[in-house]
Write a protein that holds these residues in place. Sequence first.
Motif, PDB file in Angstrom:
ATOM      1  N   PHE A  97      -4.145   1.995  -3.661  1.00 33.08           N
ATOM      2  CA  PHE A  97      -3.870   0.563  -3.536  1.00 33.08           C
ATOM      3  C   PHE A  97      -5.151  -0.178  -3.142  1.00 33.08           C
ATOM      4  O   PHE A  97      -5.459  -1.239  -3.696  1.00 33.08           O
ATOM      5  N   ASP A  98      -5.901   0.388  -2.206  1.00 30.51           N
ATOM      6  CA  ASP A  98      -7.146  -0.251  -1.776  1.00 30.51           C
ATOM      7  C   ASP A  98      -8.152  -0.316  -2.920  1.00 30.51           C
ATOM      8  O   ASP A  98      -8.846  -1.322  -3.096  1.00 30.51           O
TER       9      ASP A  98
ATOM     10  N   ASP B  83       0.763   3.707  -3.147  1.00 30.23           N
ATOM     11  CA  ASP B  83       0.108   4.985  -2.857  1.00 30.23           C
ATOM     12  C   ASP B  83       1.068   6.165  -2.948  1.00 30.23           C
ATOM     13  O   ASP B  83       0.637   7.290  -3.218  1.00 30.23           O
TER      14      ASP B  83
ATOM     15  N   ARG C  45       0.835  -1.197   0.000  1.00 30.54           N
ATOM     16  CA  ARG C  45       0.000   0.000   0.000  1.00 30.54           C
ATOM     17  C   ARG C  45       0.874   1.254   0.000  1.00 30.54           C
ATOM     18  O   ARG C  45       0.651   2.184  -0.775  1.00 30.54           O
TER      19      ARG C  45
END
Length: 102
Positions: free
Chosen positions: A51-52, A43, A39
């Motif tokens: 990333f999410d 990011d 992440r």
Amino acid sequence: NIRFKMVTNGWHFERAGEDLVAARKQLIGIAFSLDGATRAAHDAHRGAGSFDRLMKALALCEATRLPFQFNVLLRRDTLGEMERIAVLAARLGALRVNFGAM
């Protein structure tokens, strides 16, 4: 009846998900841009939350059996991530990883 591929960072992927499933016979594959295996690494280049959002897009691909791969731009900061990115891609079911130079 035209076959196609698409490239995306996954940010708004859920908007196109239903259309892509409907066009599955014409869809050759989806290439997601990836800038790191974590992440924090991803990011740092794509913005907080990217990333999410990418992981949600990949979950949609898995659930609907849409073929995907990763495109990774080789930079000083991603060179050390190559193996981790490849392992992540395999774990997530990516068809391939394309490492490219700018």
